[in-house]
Write an enzyme that holds these catalytic residues in place. Structure first.
Site, PDB file in Angstrom:
ATOM      1  N   ASP A  99       0.865  -1.175   0.000  1.00 18.69           N
ATOM      2  CA  ASP A  99       0.000   0.000   0.000  1.00 18.69           C
ATOM      3  C   ASP A  99       0.908   1.233   0.000  1.00 18.69           C
ATOM      4  O   ASP A  99       1.678   1.439   0.926  1.00 18.69           O
ATOM      5  CB  ASP A  99      -0.867  -0.029   1.275  1.00 18.69           C
ATOM      6  N   ASP A 200      -2.797   4.902  -2.372  1.00 19.55           N
ATOM      7  CA  ASP A 200      -3.733   5.635  -1.528  1.00 19.55           C
ATOM      8  C   ASP A 200      -4.091   7.004  -2.127  1.00 19.55           C
ATOM      9  O   ASP A 200      -3.180   7.753  -2.524  1.00 19.55           O
ATOM     10  CB  ASP A 200      -3.046   5.829  -0.162  1.00 19.55           C
ATOM     11  N   GLU A 257      -6.468   4.188  -5.552  1.00 17.47           N
ATOM     12  CA  GLU A 257      -7.682   4.533  -4.805  1.00 17.47           C
ATOM     13  C   GLU A 257      -8.090   5.937  -5.255  1.00 17.47           C
ATOM     14  O   GLU A 257      -7.326   6.892  -5.088  1.00 17.47           O
ATOM     15  CB  GLU A 257      -7.414   4.524  -3.307  1.00 17.47           C
ATOM     16  N   HIS A 330     -10.956  -1.681   4.386  1.00 17.21           N
ATOM     17  CA  HIS A 330     -10.743  -1.269   5.782  1.00 17.21           C
ATOM     18  C   HIS A 330     -11.427   0.053   6.118  1.00 17.21           C
ATOM     19  O   HIS A 330     -11.364   0.492   7.271  1.00 17.21           O
ATOM     20  CB  HIS A 330      -9.237  -1.169   6.041  1.00 17.21           C
ATOM     21  N   ASP A 331     -12.017   0.713   5.135  1.00 17.62           N
ATOM     22  CA  ASP A 331     -12.712   1.987   5.386  1.00 17.62           C
ATOM     23  C   ASP A 331     -14.230   1.843   5.331  1.00 17.62           C
ATOM     24  O   ASP A 331     -14.940   2.842   5.488  1.00 17.62           O
ATOM     25  CB  ASP A 331     -12.305   3.022   4.320  1.00 17.62           C
TER      26      ASP A 331
HETATM   27  C1  NOJ Z   1      -7.533   6.260   2.279  1.00 15.04           C
HETATM   28  C2  NOJ Z   1      -7.259   5.100   3.171  1.00 15.04           C
HETATM   29  O1  NOJ Z   1      -7.897   3.974   2.675  1.00 15.04           O
HETATM   30  C3  NOJ Z   1      -7.711   5.486   4.551  1.00 15.04           C
HETATM   31  O2  NOJ Z   1      -7.723   4.404   5.441  1.00 15.04           O
HETATM   32  C4  NOJ Z   1      -6.825   6.602   5.023  1.00 15.04           C
HETATM   33  O3  NOJ Z   1      -7.308   7.075   6.268  1.00 15.04           O
HETATM   34  C5  NOJ Z   1      -6.792   7.767   4.038  1.00 15.04           C
HETATM   35  N1  NOJ Z   1      -6.691   7.340   2.674  1.00 15.04           N
HETATM   36  C6  NOJ Z   1      -5.621   8.662   4.321  1.00 15.04           C
HETATM   37  O4  NOJ Z   1      -4.423   8.021   3.994  1.00 15.04           O
END
Ligand code: NOJ
Length: 556
Positions: A99, A200, A257, A330-331
Site C-alpha cells: 500500500d 492511496d 484509490e 478497511h474503510d
Molecule cells: C484512504 C485510506 O484507505 C484510509 O484508510 C486513510 O485514512 C486515508 N486514505 C488517508 O491516507
C-alpha cells in the site's frame, strides 16, 4: 478478445495487518501472523494479497501516516519478517501488493521534520506551505478528518496543508525532487520483489495551485475542496511519469484509490493504452447511502441506483479499461450488514448472494479479510469502544457544533464507521477469536463464537466454501474474466440479473436482494443451461427466487 493479463485473472485478498493475526501476544496483528496464515489464503484460492501499510508510522491513522517508507513498523515486526513473508508467499505462488501512501507522509517523517524548521530548509518545498490570510487559515478547506485542512506552524508563522489529519501533511508533487524520491521508493520495493501497489488517494496528488476557497453550502463548516484537489491539473502527467520511470520496468498489478472519479476519468487512469495504472477503486456505489452529514447517515443503499451505477462502470470500461470489484475494505462497514441481512436467519444466504453478485462481474475482485466468512458489523456501545480517528474527530466536530446529538452520532458510527471493518479477524471460537493471546487493540466482535474460520473451512455449506467455489469458477470459466457484461431487467426492484458472454459461452447471474420470494422466468435460451452455483444448493423452481437466493446458469 482483449489482451490477457494475469492481473485480470487474479482475485485479490486485502489484509489489514493490525487486525489479521497476532503472533506475539501484544494484541496487535503482525507480519509473522500473516505468514502463519498463508496456507489459509492459498486454500481459499486467492492469487494476490494486498497488505495495508506496514511501514514505520506513529499510527495516527494506523499506518496511513508513514514516517519511513523503507522500514517496517515495530509492532508489525522487522524487515527480515517481511522478507520471509514475501518469500513464503512466493513459494505458494501468492503475490504481494504493498500500500503506497504518497499523497502525504507523517508529520514525523524526517522530510517534514526538516521542512517545518525554516523557510530556507532544503526540504521546505517538499510540502505545501502558505501564509496566513488575514491572520487565519489560507483558505476555507476542511480536512477529511474534521477541522481545517491547514495547520499553523509557529517556527515560520505559516500554515501547511493536510487533506487528512494534521499528522498527515500533504506532499508537494509540483516539486521534481519529491517525485524523484517517491519513484526511488517504488523502485526499492520492486527490487525487493513485491508484485504491485495499491496507491492511496492517488487522484489527490495534483492540487490547483491557486488554492482558492471552496464553495460553502448552507449549514456546512467548510468549503468544498474536492474541485481543487481531485483529478487535478497535473495528475495524469505525474502518473505517466511514474509509469515511465518505474512501474513499466516491472510486471506489476497497480490499483489507484480514487474517490470522486467518473468512468471518463477512469478511462484515463486505467485505460488499456494510457500507461498509468491497471485499475482504480471508484466509490460511486459506496456513497449511495450518504446523507446530509455525508457518510454519517442511516440511509440505505437504494437498489435500482446501485445496479445502474455498477452497470454504468461495467459498460463504460468495456474494451478500453479494467474495473476493480469490491464491497468492502478497511474503510467500509461490513457488506452483509450494509446491503444484506446479518440476522441469524439470513446472514449466510445473503453473504453468499452478495459474493455471487460481485465475483461474477467483470473486473478484478477484491475480498476484504473476513468477508469470506460473512463477518458482520459490531455493536459499539459507547465512544470508548471506538479507535478510529475519523470517528473520534467527527464526534467532537458534529456534537460540539450541535449538528447532531451524541446518541445519533454513535448510531451512525455503528452503521458506517470504519472500526466495523477493523475488529479482529475471527479465526476460531477460543478466547479473542484466536486472533491474539493478549488483549486485542480493539474489541473482538462477540459473534466470533459462531462466525469463525475454523468452523467454516471444513464445512462445504459455509460462506467460506462458497467463496472458494466462486473463486474456482472464475479460474475455470474464461467468460467470467473476459466476457462482456449486460444488465437485464434494469428497473426490477429486487432482483439483480446480468449476463456475461464470451463467444458462444454465456452465463446468467440472478440475485435476489430481498427477504421475500420473487417470481422470475429465466430467458428461453437458458432453459437448458447448467446451474453451476446456487446458494440454496438445490435449485427448486425455475420461476421463483427464494429470499436472498443467488443462482448462476452456464450455457456453452
Ligand atoms: C484512504 C485510506 O484507505 C484510509 O484508510 C486513510 O485514512 C486515508 N486514505 C488517508 O491516507
Amino acid at each position: 478478445m482483449e489482451e490477457k493479463k494475469w492481473w485480470k485473472e487474479s482475485v485479490v485478498y486485502q489484509i489489514y495487518p493490525r487486525s489479521f493475526m497476532d503472533s506475539n501476544g501484544d494484541g496487535i496483528g503482525d507480519l509473522n501472523g500473516i505468514t502463519n496464515k498463508l496456507d489459509y489464503l492459498k486454500d481459499l484460492g486467492v492469487d494476490v494479497i494486498w497488505i495495508s501499510p506496514v511501514y514505520e508510522s506513529p499510527n495516527d491513522d494506523n499506518g496511513y501516516d508513514i514516517s519511513d517508507y523503507k522500514a517496517i513498523m515495530k509492532e508489525f515486526g522487522t524487515m527480515e519478517d517481511f522478507d520471509r513473508l514475501l518469500s513464503e508467499a512466493h513459494k505458494r505462488n501468492l503475490k504481494i501488493v504493498m500500500d503506497l501512501v504518497f499523497n502525504h507522509t507523517s508529520d514525523e517523517h524526517p522530510w517534514f521534520v526538516e521542512s517545518r524548521k525554516s523557510l530556507d530548509n532544503p526540504y521546505r518545498d517538499y510540502y505545501i506551505w502558505k501564509n496566513p490570510k488575514e491572520g487565519k487559515e489560507p483558505n476555507n478547506w476542511g480536512s477529511w478528518f474534521s477541522g481545517s485542512a491547514w495547520e499553523y506552524s509557529e517556527e515560520t508563522d505559516m500554515y501547511y496543508l493536510h487533506i487528512f489529519s494534521k499528522k498527515q501533511p500533504d506532499l508537494n508533487w509540483e516539486n521534481d525532487k519529491v517525485r524523484e524520491e517517491l519513484y526511488r521508493i517504488i523502485d526499492w520495493w520492486c527490487k525487493k520483489g513485491v508484485d504491485g501497489f495499491r496507491m492511496d488517494v492517488i487522484n489527490f496528488i495534483s492540487k490547483v495551485q491557486s488554492f482558492p476557497d471552496g464553495q460553502k453550502e448552507k449549514g456546512q463548516l467548510y468549503g468544498d475542496k474536492i474541485p481543487y484537489i481531485a483529478n487535478g491539473p497535473r495528475v495524469h502527467e505525474f502518473l505517466q511519469e511514474m509509469n515511465e520511470k518505474v512501474l513499466s520496468k516491472y510486471d506489476l498489478i497497480t490499483v489507484g484509490e480514487t474517490t470522486h472519479v467518473t468512468p471518463e476519468d477512469a478511462k484515463q487512469y486505467a485505460g488499456f493504452d494510457t500507461q498509468e495504472l491497471n485499475m482504480v477503486f471508484q466509490f460511486e456505489h459506496m456513497t449511495l447511502d450518504f446523507g446530509e452529514l455525508g457518510k454519517w447517515s442511516d440511509k440505505k443503499i437504494p437498489f435500482v441506483p446501485l445496479k445502474k451505477i455498477l452497470s454504468k462502470w461495467q459498460y463504460e470500461l468495456e474494451g478500453c479499461g479494467w474495473n476493480s470489484l469490491y464491497w468492502e475494505n478497511h474503510d467500509q462497514p461490513r457488506i452483509v450488514s450494509r446491503l444484506g441481512d446479518d440476522s441469524l436467519k439470513y446472514r449466510d444466504l445473503s453473504s453468499k448472494m452478495l459474493g455471487t453478485c460481485l465475483l461474477m462481474m467483470k473486473g478484478t475482485p477484491y475480498i476484504y479479510q473476513g468477508q469470506e466468512l460473512g463477518m458482520t458489523n459490531m455493536e459499539f456501545k459507547s465512544m470508548e469502544d471506538f479507535r478510529d480517528l475519523e470517528i473520534l474527530n467527527a464526534y467532537n466536530e458534529f456534537v460540539d457544533n450541535k449538528l447532531a446529538e451524541p446518541e445519533e452520532m454513535i448510531r451512525y458510527f455503528n452503521l458506517k464507521g470504519r472500526d466495523n471493518a477493523r475488529t479482529p479477524m475471527q479465526w476460531d471460537d477460543s478466547e479473542n477469536a484466536g486472533f491474539t493471546k493478549g488483549t486485542p487493540w480493539i474489541k473482538v466482535n462477540p459473534n466470533y463464537t459462531y462466525i469463525n474460520a475454523n468452523s467454516q473451512i471444513n464445512d462445504s455449506n459455509s460462506v467460506y466454501s462458497y467463496y472458494k467455489e466462486l473463486i474456482r469458477l472464475r479460474k475455470e470459466i474464461e467468460a467470467l474474466v473476459y466476457g462482456t457484461y449486460a444488465l437485464l431487467e434494469e428497473n426490477h426492484e429486487s432482483l439483480y440479473i446480468y449476463t456475461r458472454t464470451l463467444g458462444s459461452t454465456s452465463l446468467l447471474i440472478i440475485c435476489n436482494f430481498t427477504e421475500t420470494e420473487k417470481s422470475y422466468t429465466i430467458p428461453k435460451e437458458y432453459e437448458e443451461a447448467k446451474v453451476i452455483i446456487n446458494n440454496y444448493r438445490d435449485r427448486a423452481n425455475d420461476n421463483m427466487l427464494r429470499p436472498y437466493e443467488a443462482i448462476v446458469y452456464h450455457k456453452k
